[in-house]
Design an enzyme around this catalytic site. Sequence first.
Site, short mmCIF file in Angstrom:
data_model
loop_
_atom_site.label_atom_id
_atom_site.label_comp_id
_atom_site.label_asym_id
_atom_site.label_seq_id
_atom_site.Cartn_x
_atom_site.Cartn_y
_atom_site.Cartn_z
N LYS A 279 57.02 76.44 56.45
CA LYS A 279 56.37 75.16 56.70
C LYS A 279 57.38 74.16 57.28
O LYS A 279 58.56 74.21 56.95
CB LYS A 279 55.81 74.59 55.39
CG LYS A 279 54.61 75.35 54.86
CD LYS A 279 54.10 74.72 53.57
CE LYS A 279 52.94 75.51 52.99
NZ LYS A 279 51.75 75.47 53.85
N ARG A 353 44.41 83.55 51.82
CA ARG A 353 43.29 84.46 52.10
C ARG A 353 43.65 85.90 51.78
O ARG A 353 42.76 86.71 51.51
CB ARG A 353 42.85 84.29 53.56
CG ARG A 353 43.89 84.69 54.59
CD ARG A 353 43.58 84.11 55.97
NE ARG A 353 43.79 82.66 55.98
CZ ARG A 353 43.57 81.89 57.05
NH1 ARG A 353 43.13 82.42 58.18
NH2 ARG A 353 43.79 80.59 56.99
#
Length: 505
Positions: A279, A353
């Site tokens: 990130k 996910r």
Amino acid sequence: MTALTLSTAGAATLRADAVVVGVAKGARGAKGPVVAAGAEAVDAAFGGKLATVLETLGASGAEGEVTKLPAPSGLKAPLVIAVGLGAAPEKDAGYPAETLRRAAGSAARALAGAKKAAFALPVEAAGDAQAIAEGALLGAYAFTAYQDEGNGKKPLAEVALLGAKPRDKAFKDAAARAVAVAEEMNRARDLVNTPPNDLYPESFAAVATAAGKEHGLKVQVWDEKALVKGGFGGILGVGQGAARGPRLVKVAYTHPEAEKSLALVGKGITYDSGGISLKPAGHNETMKCDMSGAAAVFAAVVATARLGLRVNLTGWLALAENMPSGTATRPGDVLRMYSGKTVEVLNTDAEGRLVLADAIAKASEESPDAIVDVATLTGAMVLALGHRRFGIMANDDEFRTAVHEVAEEAGEDSWPMPLPADLRKGMDSPTADIANMGDRMGGGLVAGLFLKEFVGEGITWAHLDIAGPAFHEGAPFGYTPKGGTGSAVRTLVGLAERAADGDLG
């Protein structure tokens, strides 16, 4: 932990540190507030001039407005807190539950450090009492586990709810529900706020195991060896870069008379660095909150057990740390998931996910009547809906509508979202069955389409993307604190209640 009592005492006679009353906005053209039901005795102590005094102090009755004023000699409490309720309801109509909830929360926050407060807000039915109790207990929340004693005010110790009927079953049930839901929401908040050096997959699993013993839940934990043996490639792939290994936790509540079964699946990334797809600076500081979905699922199962609902409810907590290291999954790697499908990992920061897919496939094996997953899944959902509402996707429009209705009834802002079939093609992979990334535009919907691939055939499923409301970085408002919020807990408990009534939409 803030205590709740139902009291038959009057607002003028109960001994407390403060008495809380409601005020609404006056009719169109009026400047000052009007005193709401429940505050009659307090108004009388002011000689019928409470609204005038408040107007002099600049109060208008707007929602969330809090005005403190010293109590006159006719009251046992030394302090009066007038909290705004917004527009007064139409004749013969009560205040919306969420209005009462937020007002009570604002008052409870203003009473930090007090021992006891009497809440004399409008109560016409048991539902009003429940909303006020929930708001007060949630508004009184404070996370102080890592602060020296005295560094910051302690939360309000006791809420005395006036206008309720302690011997009336409807009111007693409403109070019990409020306590169970609020306390479990606050448990979820504690988990979200706990630093990731103390809350990691193994320690989260230990918390669930302890709660299982306390509340009669069956808890099963898959450690790294069991995950390898079981073929949980998604959970293992996300967690393999971390020094502390992943876990899958099943927390099951069963009722002997249950006719419906519901499975809840929560994303539990106890810290998300993004992995190799690191990130950017400024996006890591709050990533302890990436397990908010698992916290909500866990809290909802415990609350359901405490309420004794006639439903079989199973929570699946998919827990991992997403860290970069020499052993971490790389962009371009292919993972074989629990379902047998292969996934090409194009971005290791699309990790939620992957763990959810394994847990959804595992939950599907038990053939529940419905599966609902909850996750801080995509920044795209925040861009679409903002910070105060979550998106709802489903493989069944009727079920999506039912989930939305339950969320609205619970006071949780949400919005139904589509799963456009044309976005599925973007996840085609030349190497694997599917890629974990697709079109950038509509990224929240793409994530939902990915999860849909792992739902068992014929099973009704919904996906809640709580990336926006799960962690609040701004100033507190209503009953919402800074930090973890407990988003989706009330919706999940509401779904369990519907299932207990035999109606899941």
